[in-house]
Design a protein around this motif. Structure first.
Motif, PDB file in Angstrom:
ATOM      1  N   ASP A 203     -17.155   9.484   5.979  1.00 20.84           N
ATOM      2  CA  ASP A 203     -18.262   9.374   4.838  1.00 20.84           C
ATOM      3  C   ASP A 203     -17.037   9.661   3.634  1.00 20.84           C
ATOM      4  OD1 ASP A 203     -20.760   8.527   5.493  1.00 20.84           O
ATOM      5  OD2 ASP A 203     -21.126  10.358   5.146  1.00 20.84           O
ATOM      6  N   TRP A 204     -16.359  11.100   4.557  1.00 18.94           N
ATOM      7  CA  TRP A 204     -14.989  11.592   4.061  1.00 18.94           C
ATOM      8  C   TRP A 204     -13.933  10.552   3.524  1.00 18.94           C
ATOM      9  CZ3 TRP A 204     -12.788  15.674   1.570  1.00 18.94           C
ATOM     10  CH2 TRP A 204     -11.610  16.215   1.439  1.00 18.94           C
ATOM     11  N   MET A 205     -13.938   9.899   4.464  1.00 16.00           N
ATOM     12  CA  MET A 205     -12.354   8.855   4.741  1.00 16.00           C
ATOM     13  C   MET A 205     -12.851   7.863   3.245  1.00 16.00           C
ATOM     14  SD  MET A 205     -11.076   8.239   8.316  1.00 16.00           S
ATOM     15  CE  MET A 205     -12.759   7.974   8.765  1.00 16.00           C
ATOM     16  N   THR A 206     -14.014   7.421   3.623  1.00 19.31           N
ATOM     17  CA  THR A 206     -14.836   6.108   2.228  1.00 19.31           C
ATOM     18  C   THR A 206     -14.359   7.185   0.799  1.00 19.31           C
ATOM     19  OG1 THR A 206     -16.076   5.697   4.031  1.00 19.31           O
ATOM     20  CG2 THR A 206     -16.466   5.115   1.638  1.00 19.31           C
ATOM     21  N   VAL A 207     -14.893   8.439   0.886  1.00 19.16           N
ATOM     22  CA  VAL A 207     -14.743   9.156  -0.557  1.00 19.16           C
ATOM     23  C   VAL A 207     -13.583   9.024  -1.266  1.00 19.16           C
ATOM     24  CG1 VAL A 207     -15.866  11.527  -1.434  1.00 19.16           C
ATOM     25  CG2 VAL A 207     -17.285  10.538   0.198  1.00 19.16           C
ATOM     26  N   VAL A 208     -12.633   9.393  -0.033  1.00 21.54           N
ATOM     27  CA  VAL A 208     -11.165   9.636  -0.557  1.00 21.54           C
ATOM     28  C   VAL A 208     -10.451   8.640  -0.770  1.00 21.54           C
ATOM     29  CG1 VAL A 208      -8.882  10.352   0.276  1.00 21.54           C
ATOM     30  CG2 VAL A 208     -10.766  12.212   0.947  1.00 21.54           C
ATOM     31  N   GLU A 209     -10.653   7.529   0.262  1.00 19.31           N
ATOM     32  CA  GLU A 209     -10.247   6.300  -0.338  1.00 19.31           C
ATOM     33  C   GLU A 209     -10.685   5.597  -1.535  1.00 19.31           C
ATOM     34  OE1 GLU A 209      -7.794   2.361   0.297  1.00 19.31           O
ATOM     35  OE2 GLU A 209      -8.122   4.764   0.670  1.00 19.31           O
ATOM     36  N   HIS A 210     -12.155   5.765  -1.799  1.00 22.98           N
ATOM     37  CA  HIS A 210     -12.478   5.119  -3.287  1.00 22.98           C
ATOM     38  C   HIS A 210     -11.499   6.811  -4.170  1.00 22.98           C
ATOM     39  CE1 HIS A 210     -15.617   4.089  -6.228  1.00 22.98           C
ATOM     40  NE2 HIS A 210     -15.534   5.744  -6.693  1.00 22.98           N
ATOM     41  N   VAL A 211     -11.691   8.159  -4.092  1.00 25.37           N
ATOM     42  CA  VAL A 211     -10.554   8.532  -4.973  1.00 25.37           C
ATOM     43  C   VAL A 211      -9.559   7.824  -5.332  1.00 25.37           C
ATOM     44  CG1 VAL A 211      -9.633  10.835  -5.443  1.00 25.37           C
ATOM     45  CG2 VAL A 211     -12.081  10.730  -4.766  1.00 25.37           C
ATOM     46  N   ARG A 212      -8.963   7.773  -4.180  1.00 24.03           N
ATOM     47  CA  ARG A 212      -7.525   7.273  -4.170  1.00 24.03           C
ATOM     48  C   ARG A 212      -7.850   5.880  -4.824  1.00 24.03           C
ATOM     49  NH1 ARG A 212      -3.449   3.559  -1.431  1.00 24.03           N
ATOM     50  NH2 ARG A 212      -5.407   2.476  -0.691  1.00 24.03           N
ATOM     51  N   LEU A 213      -8.662   4.699  -4.214  1.00 22.81           N
ATOM     52  CA  LEU A 213      -8.304   3.555  -5.759  1.00 22.81           C
ATOM     53  C   LEU A 213      -8.873   3.820  -7.348  1.00 22.81           C
ATOM     54  CD1 LEU A 213      -9.944   1.463  -2.854  1.00 22.81           C
ATOM     55  CD2 LEU A 213      -7.117   1.347  -3.685  1.00 22.81           C
ATOM     56  N   SER A 214      -9.493   4.531  -7.491  1.00 26.29           N
ATOM     57  CA  SER A 214      -9.917   4.577  -8.570  1.00 26.29           C
ATOM     58  C   SER A 214      -8.202   5.610 -10.048  1.00 26.29           C
ATOM     59  CB  SER A 214     -10.715   6.251  -8.911  1.00 26.29           C
ATOM     60  OG  SER A 214     -12.654   6.100  -8.187  1.00 26.29           O
ATOM     61  N   ALA A 215      -7.870   6.129  -9.124  1.00 25.87           N
ATOM     62  CA  ALA A 215      -6.318   6.849  -9.256  1.00 25.87           C
ATOM     63  C   ALA A 215      -6.126   5.956 -10.446  1.00 25.87           C
ATOM     64  CB  ALA A 215      -5.978   7.754  -8.800  1.00 25.87           C
ATOM     65  N   ILE A 216      -5.359   5.036  -8.805  1.00 22.44           N
ATOM     66  CA  ILE A 216      -5.001   3.458  -9.015  1.00 22.44           C
ATOM     67  C   ILE A 216      -4.969   2.475  -9.998  1.00 22.44           C
ATOM     68  CG2 ILE A 216      -3.968   1.800  -7.161  1.00 22.44           C
ATOM     69  CD1 ILE A 216      -3.321   3.160  -5.100  1.00 22.44           C
ATOM     70  N   ASN A 217      -5.894   2.866  -9.906  1.00 22.47           N
ATOM     71  CA  ASN A 217      -6.951   2.207 -11.295  1.00 22.47           C
ATOM     72  C   ASN A 217      -7.155   2.251 -11.971  1.00 22.47           C
ATOM     73  OD1 ASN A 217      -8.153  -0.522  -9.239  1.00 22.47           O
ATOM     74  ND2 ASN A 217      -9.697   0.349  -8.581  1.00 22.47           N
ATOM     75  N   LEU A 218      -6.990   3.712 -12.467  1.00 21.71           N
ATOM     76  CA  LEU A 218      -6.467   4.337 -13.447  1.00 21.71           C
ATOM     77  C   LEU A 218      -5.267   3.851 -14.630  1.00 21.71           C
ATOM     78  CD1 LEU A 218      -9.196   7.491 -13.270  1.00 21.71           C
ATOM     79  CD2 LEU A 218      -9.272   5.434 -15.242  1.00 21.71           C
ATOM     80  N   TYR A 219      -4.161   4.513 -13.281  1.00 23.31           N
ATOM     81  CA  TYR A 219      -2.901   4.540 -13.738  1.00 23.31           C
ATOM     82  C   TYR A 219      -2.325   2.849 -13.785  1.00 23.31           C
ATOM     83  CZ  TYR A 219       2.157   4.764 -13.410  1.00 23.31           C
ATOM     84  OH  TYR A 219       3.376   4.952 -13.247  1.00 23.31           O
ATOM     85  N   LEU A 220      -2.258   2.376 -12.864  1.00 25.97           N
ATOM     86  CA  LEU A 220      -2.560   0.536 -13.161  1.00 25.97           C
ATOM     87  C   LEU A 220      -3.420   0.254 -15.313  1.00 25.97           C
ATOM     88  CD1 LEU A 220      -2.636  -0.654 -10.137  1.00 25.97           C
ATOM     89  CD2 LEU A 220      -1.171  -0.562 -11.337  1.00 25.97           C
ATOM     90  N   GLU A 221      -4.368   0.594 -15.480  1.00 27.84           N
ATOM     91  CA  GLU A 221      -4.901   0.433 -16.820  1.00 27.84           C
ATOM     92  C   GLU A 221      -4.179   0.980 -17.673  1.00 27.84           C
ATOM     93  OE1 GLU A 221      -8.193  -0.679 -19.498  1.00 27.84           O
ATOM     94  OE2 GLU A 221      -7.468  -1.380 -17.448  1.00 27.84           O
ATOM     95  N   PHE A 222      -3.553   2.219 -17.772  1.00 35.27           N
ATOM     96  CA  PHE A 222      -2.595   3.164 -18.918  1.00 35.27           C
ATOM     97  C   PHE A 222      -1.884   2.953 -19.181  1.00 35.27           C
ATOM     98  CE2 PHE A 222      -7.526   4.529 -18.928  1.00 35.27           C
ATOM     99  CZ  PHE A 222      -7.788   4.464 -20.077  1.00 35.27           C
ATOM    100  N   ASN A 223      -0.782   2.222 -17.564  1.00 34.64           N
ATOM    101  CA  ASN A 223       0.363   1.974 -17.578  1.00 34.64           C
ATOM    102  C   ASN A 223       1.119   0.791 -17.529  1.00 34.64           C
ATOM    103  OD1 ASN A 223       1.166   5.774 -17.176  1.00 34.64           O
ATOM    104  ND2 ASN A 223      -0.357   5.737 -16.755  1.00 34.64           N
ATOM    105  N   GLN A 224       0.874  -0.097 -18.558  1.00 36.84           N
ATOM    106  CA  GLN A 224       1.034  -1.090 -18.994  1.00 36.84           C
ATOM    107  C   GLN A 224       2.586  -1.193 -18.387  1.00 36.84           C
ATOM    108  OE1 GLN A 224      -0.505  -3.501 -18.887  1.00 36.84           O
ATOM    109  NE2 GLN A 224      -2.571  -1.676 -18.763  1.00 36.84           N
ATOM    110  N   ALA A 225       3.227  -1.742 -17.406  1.00 37.48           N
ATOM    111  CA  ALA A 225       4.871  -1.746 -17.817  1.00 37.48           C
ATOM    112  C   ALA A 225       5.380  -2.247 -19.537  1.00 37.48           C
ATOM    113  CB  ALA A 225       5.113  -3.033 -17.152  1.00 37.48           C
TER     114      ALA A 225
END
Length: 190
Positions: free
Chosen positions: A154-176
């Protein structure tokens, strides 16, 4: 210090200024600010970092360079094409309770920094809203006493979700940044 810090390196970064905060809090706060599309000047970053870690000392020049390297490494990992960004959290050896507490603090710091970044949060997409709600729910998780194999999964699943969430937010708000006139082809070398 290494380019990409691990938890021990992050702990050293906090300790070198006699900080009193969970090291994951520093990484969560910086990540949240950067994911929102905001950036710090060197002076702003040092002042903010010292506040986050509850420093009792100002960093010396060598320590300042380590804090600047940490900033640069975090920004680079968020924007890396291989999406290698990872929340910096304690290792398994500390136990599930301490890992969950650090993850909760990482998410709380991320959300606080994201929310105070200057980003207009009134018109977020549904996906962004769901991501922020998920991170808020994870920030409220209570530490557990027992460590079982299912908890580790469960820990690995939650950490992966947090990781992907941060990356998605970064991609959403940091346009090239656009590279000039899109109708003009780039020159090529032959």
């Amino acid at each position: 210090m290494d380019d990409i810090l691990d938890y021990d390196g992050l702990t050293e970064l906090v300790d070198m200024v006699d900080g009193n905060a969970e090291p994951a809090t520093l990484h969560g706060a910086l990540s949240g600010h950067l994911c929102a599309g905001a950036r710090y000047s060197d002076e702003q970053w040092l002042n903010t970092a010292m506040d986050i870690v509850e420093s009792r000392e100002q960093p010396v020049d060598r320590d300042k360079q380590d804090y600047f390297q940490f900033y640069s490494s975090t920004l680079a990992s968020l924007g890396a094409e291989d999406m290698d960004f990872m929340p910096i959290l304690p290792p398994e050896s500390v136990g599930m309770g301490q890992q969950l507490e650090a993850l909760s603090q990482w998410c709380s710091a991320f959300l606080a920094a994201f929310g105070t970044s200057g980003r207009d949060l009134r018109n977020l997409t549904e996906e962004v809203g769901e991501i922020l709600q998920d991170l808020a729910a994870i920030a409220q998780v209570e530490p557990m006493d027992d460590d079982s194999e299912s908890d580790a999964n469960d820990w690995m699943t939650v950490v992966e979700h947090v990781r992907l969430s941060a990356i998605n937010l970064y991609l959403e708000f940091n346009q090239a940044e656009p590279s000039g006139d899109s109708d003009t082809p780039e020159p090529s070398l032959h």
